[in-house]
Scaffold this motif. Structure first.
Motif, PDB file in Angstrom:
ATOM      1  N   THR A 348       0.831  -1.196   0.000  1.00  0.00           N
ATOM      2  CA  THR A 348       0.000   0.000   0.000  1.00  0.00           C
ATOM      3  C   THR A 348       0.869   1.251   0.000  1.00  0.00           C
ATOM      4  O   THR A 348       2.070   1.204   0.323  1.00  0.00           O
ATOM      5  N   ILE A 349       0.263   2.376  -0.352  1.00  0.00           N
ATOM      6  CA  ILE A 349       0.971   3.654  -0.300  1.00  0.00           C
ATOM      7  C   ILE A 349       1.448   3.931   1.116  1.00  0.00           C
ATOM      8  O   ILE A 349       2.592   4.348   1.337  1.00  0.00           O
ATOM      9  N   GLU A 350       0.585   3.672   2.102  1.00  0.00           N
ATOM     10  CA  GLU A 350       0.958   3.980   3.484  1.00  0.00           C
ATOM     11  C   GLU A 350       2.150   3.138   3.939  1.00  0.00           C
ATOM     12  O   GLU A 350       3.012   3.630   4.680  1.00  0.00           O
ATOM     13  N   ASN A 351       2.251   1.884   3.476  1.00  0.00           N
ATOM     14  CA  ASN A 351       3.394   1.056   3.854  1.00  0.00           C
ATOM     15  C   ASN A 351       4.656   1.474   3.108  1.00  0.00           C
ATOM     16  O   ASN A 351       5.762   1.431   3.657  1.00  0.00           O
ATOM     17  N   ALA A 373      -0.103   5.127  13.704  1.00  0.00           N
ATOM     18  CA  ALA A 373       0.918   6.105  13.323  1.00  0.00           C
ATOM     19  C   ALA A 373       1.219   6.024  11.830  1.00  0.00           C
ATOM     20  O   ALA A 373       1.412   7.050  11.163  1.00  0.00           O
ATOM     21  N   ILE A 374       1.232   4.819  11.280  1.00  0.00           N
ATOM     22  CA  ILE A 374       1.490   4.632   9.853  1.00  0.00           C
ATOM     23  C   ILE A 374       0.355   5.235   9.033  1.00  0.00           C
ATOM     24  O   ILE A 374       0.587   5.915   8.025  1.00  0.00           O
ATOM     25  N   GLU A 375      -0.874   5.008   9.474  1.00  0.00           N
ATOM     26  CA  GLU A 375      -2.033   5.559   8.768  1.00  0.00           C
ATOM     27  C   GLU A 375      -2.050   7.076   8.836  1.00  0.00           C
ATOM     28  O   GLU A 375      -2.299   7.752   7.824  1.00  0.00           O
ATOM     29  N   ASP A 376      -1.776   7.633  10.015  1.00  0.00           N
ATOM     30  CA  ASP A 376      -1.775   9.095  10.179  1.00  0.00           C
ATOM     31  C   ASP A 376      -0.687   9.737   9.324  1.00  0.00           C
ATOM     32  O   ASP A 376      -0.890  10.795   8.712  1.00  0.00           O
ATOM     33  N   ASN A 377       0.486   9.105   9.276  1.00  0.00           N
ATOM     34  CA  ASN A 377       1.581   9.620   8.455  1.00  0.00           C
ATOM     35  C   ASN A 377       1.179   9.649   6.991  1.00  0.00           C
ATOM     36  O   ASN A 377       1.434  10.623   6.272  1.00  0.00           O
ATOM     37  N   ALA A 378       0.524   8.583   6.536  1.00  0.00           N
ATOM     38  CA  ALA A 378       0.132   8.496   5.131  1.00  0.00           C
ATOM     39  C   ALA A 378      -0.872   9.576   4.768  1.00  0.00           C
ATOM     40  O   ALA A 378      -0.752  10.223   3.714  1.00  0.00           O
ATOM     41  N   VAL A 379      -1.847   9.798   5.620  1.00  0.00           N
ATOM     42  CA  VAL A 379      -2.856  10.830   5.355  1.00  0.00           C
ATOM     43  C   VAL A 379      -2.183  12.193   5.215  1.00  0.00           C
ATOM     44  O   VAL A 379      -2.475  12.969   4.296  1.00  0.00           O
TER      45      VAL A 379
END
Length: 501
Positions: A348-351, A373-379
Motif C-alpha cells: 500500500t501507499i501507506e506502507n 501512526a502509519i495511517e496518520d503519516n500516510a494521510v
C-alpha cells in the motif's frame, strides 16, 4: 511520401494506449509528436512500424491504405525507424550492421561487402555524417551510433523516418548536429516523425507539432508556440517553465568523497578516482551522458556496491557500512528506477511511505508496529505532496509515474536529512510533476540539507545546480558554476577539457 493515420486505437487489456488518433505527415516535413513519457507516442509509432497490431483505424501512404504484418513490411513500404535504444551489433562494423538482414550478394552465396561500404560512404557524404564504413560500433561515440542507425534506415530507401527520443543519450553538441541532420533529411524530401518530450528541440526543428496526452491528440501547434503554451497542452494546465531558486547559502562541508573506485562483475572499472564535496545548503548536480558511472556513484555512496576510497558524511565514514546504517545516518535516497528500487508495487501507499522507517518510533516500538501512526503519516504525506489517489491504502503500483515519485520523495524527506541523493529525479514525469519535484528539492536545500542530484537532463542540471560536476568514463572531469555555457558543458560531457582564456 505522405503518411496518414486515421483513428488508430491500441489497447493493452483495459488500458487504452492510443485512442482514435489522427495524424498527417506531409512529404519533406518534420512532424514532432510531443508528449510526456507514457502519453502513447512510442506505442503509436510501433503500430505504424508493424511491431503492434492496431485494434482500430488505418494507415495510409500517399492516400492508399496499407497494412503491415511486421517491420519488414513497413521497411519495404519505405518506413524506417530509429529506436530510442539502438539496435546495433556492437562487435560488427558499420557496413556489416547496415547490411544485416538485407545482405547484398555477389554471386550465389557470397556477401557483397564492397556494395555495403559504398552505400554507407554515399549516404555519409550526402548528409555529412562522417562515418567510416569499416569502423567497429564499439569504437564509436553515441552520436556516431545514432548516425549509423539513420544510415541503416536510409539505406533501405526509407521515405518516412521515425526517430524515437533520438537525443536521450546525446551531448548538447551531438544533439545540435542531429537536429541539423533532421532538417537536411526533410529538405531532401524525407518525411520525419520526431518523437520527443523536449520542448527546446521541437521548437528548433519541427514544421508541425502534434501533442498527445493520455493516448489522445489534444492539439496541434506551430514551432513558434512558446514553451509555456506547449507545456500547458501537454499537461492540461498552466505550468511554470522556470525554477524559482534564490542564491544558496552553503554551510560546512557535509559530504566528502575522496578517490572513490569501483569495478563491476566483469572487472571493468566504473568509478575511477572520483573526488568531490557537497556543502550543507547547496545543490551539486552530476551531469553527463548516462552510463559514465553516475549510477555506480550513487550506489557506492549508499553502500549498495563495494567500493574503495572514502565517503564521509559530516565527518563519519560511510564506506563499508550497510544501506540501513547509511540511511539512519541521515541520507535520503531517490533511486533512478522508482519501480525497481524505490517502491514495492504490491504494498500500500501507506506502507511504502515507511519502508525505511518501519523499525523506528513512532511506527514501531519494542517489535510492535503502530498501525495508527502509519495511517496518520500516510494521510498527512498524501495531502502535503499532493499524491493523486483514491486512498492511501491503494497499492503503489496503481499510481501514475508522477505520483509514485511523489511517494518516494515524501518518504525520503519525512525525516531530518544531512544529505539527499536524487538520481534522475524527474525521469518519466510530466512537466507539472517536474515543477513540483523541483520545488521540493529547492526547499530541502534551503532547509540546510546537502543535495546531490544526478541527472542526464542538462536543462534540469542547469536549473537546479549551485555547482555542476561533469562525469565521463567513471571520473569527474571538472566542477563548474551553473552559468557555464551549454557548449562547454557538452565538451566536458564528451571527455574534453574546459577552454580557458
Amino acid at each position: 511520401m505522405k503518411l496518414e493515420l486515421r483513428g488508430i486505437t491500441k489497447k493493452f487489456g483495459d488500458f487504452v494506449a492510443n485512442d482514435s488518433i489522427d495524424l498527417v505527415v506531409e512529404p519533406g516535413t518534420v512532424h514532432a509528436l510531443l508528449g510526456e513519457n507514457g502519453a502513447g507516442k512510442s506505442t503509436l509509432m510501433n503500430v505504424l512500424f508493424g511491431l503492434y497490431d492496431a485494434d482500430g483505424g488505418e494507415v495510409l501512404l500517399d492516400d492508399k491504405p496499407v497494412k503491415f504484418d511486421g517491420p519488414g513490411d513497413a521497411m519495404r513500404a519505405g518506413i524506417g525507424m530509429v529506436h530510442q535504444h539502438f539496435m546495433l551489433v556492437r562487435p560488427f562494423t558499420v557496413a556489416e550492421n547496415v547490411m544485416l538482414g538485407h545482405e547484398p550478394l555477389a554471386g550465389s552465396r557470397l556477401l557483397d561487402f564492397s556494395m555495403a561500404r559504398d552505400r554507407v560512404t554515399h549516404l555519409s557524404q550526402k548528409f555529412g555524417f562522417d562515418i567510416d564504413p569499416d569502423a567497429v560500433i564499439d569504437d564509436l561515440s553515441v552520436g556516431a551510433e545514432q548516425r549509423v542507425e539513420i544510415i541503416k534506415a536510409l539505406s533501405r530507401d526509407a521515405n518516412v523516418l521515425i526517430l524515437d527520443e533520438p537525443t536521450a543519450v546525446l551531448t548538447p553538441q551531438e544533439t545540435d548536429e542531429l537536429l541539423e541532420i533532421v532538417r537536411q533529411l526533410a529538405d531532401s524530401g524525407t518525411s520525419v516523425v520526431l518523437i520527443t518530450h523536449k520542448l527546446r528541440e521541437v521548437q528548433a526543428v519541427a514544421d508541425t507539432i502534434t501533442v498527445i496526452r493520455r493516448g489522445k491528440v489534444v492539439g496541434t501547434a506551430k514551432p513558434t508556440a512558446t514553451q509555456e503554451e506547449l507545456a500547458s497542452l501537454m499537461v492540461g494546465r498552466d505550468v511554470s517553465m522556470t525554477v524559482d531558486k534564490g542564491a544558496a547559502t552553503p554551510g560546512a562541508t557535509m559530504l566528502e568523497v575522496d578517490n572513490l573506485r569501483a569495478v563491476d562483475d566483469f572487472d571493468i572499472t566504473t568509478l575511477d578516482g572520483v573526488s568531490f564535496d557537497v556543502k550543507a545548503g547547496e545543490i551539486l548536480c552530476i551531469a553527463g551522458v548516462q552510463g559514465n558511472g553516475q549510477t555506480e556513484l550513487a550506489e557506492a555512496i549508499l553502500g549498495a556496491i563495494a567500493a574503495s576510497g572514502s565517503v564521509k558524511l559530516d565527518g563519519t565514514e560511510l564506506l563499508g557500512r550497510s544501506i540501513r546504517h547509511v540511511l539512519h545516518e541521515g541520507v535520503g535516497f531517490v533511486p533512478e528506477d522508482r519501480t525497481e528500487d524505490g517502491l514495492v508495487a504490491k504494498f500500500t501507499i501507506e506502507n511504502n511511505l515507511v519502508l525505511d522507517l518501519i523499525d523506528q518510533a513512532p511506527y514501531s516500538r519494542g517489535g510492535a508496529i503502530n498501525v495508527k501512526a502509519i495511517e496518520d503519516n500516510a494521510v498527512a504525506k498524501v495531502e502535503e505532496y499532493d499524491v493523486r489517489t483514491t486512498s492511501a491504502k491503494a497499492t503503489a503500483g496503481s499510481l501514475s509515474g508522477g505520483n509514485q515519485q511523489k511517494v518516494v520523495l515524501a518518504r525520503e524527506m519525512s525525516r531530518p536529512l544531512k544529505l539527499l541523493i536524487a538520481s534522475q529525479p524527474t525521469r518519466g514525469l510530466d512537466v507539472g510533476s517536474i515543477e513540483f519535484v523541483h520545488k521540493r528539492i529547492i526547499a530541502e536545500r534551503d532547509n540546510g540539507t546537502a543535495v546531490l542530484i544526478i541527472s542526464s537532463e542538462l536543462d534540469e542540471v542547469v536549473a537546479l545546480a549551485d555547482r555542476i560536476a561533469v562525469m565521463y568514463h567513471g571520473t569527474i572531469v571538472d566542477i563548474v558554476p551553473p552559468d557555464t555555457d551549454r557548449d562547454t558543458l557538452g565538451l566536458l560531457m564528451a571527455g574534453g577539457k574546459q577552454v580557458t582564456a
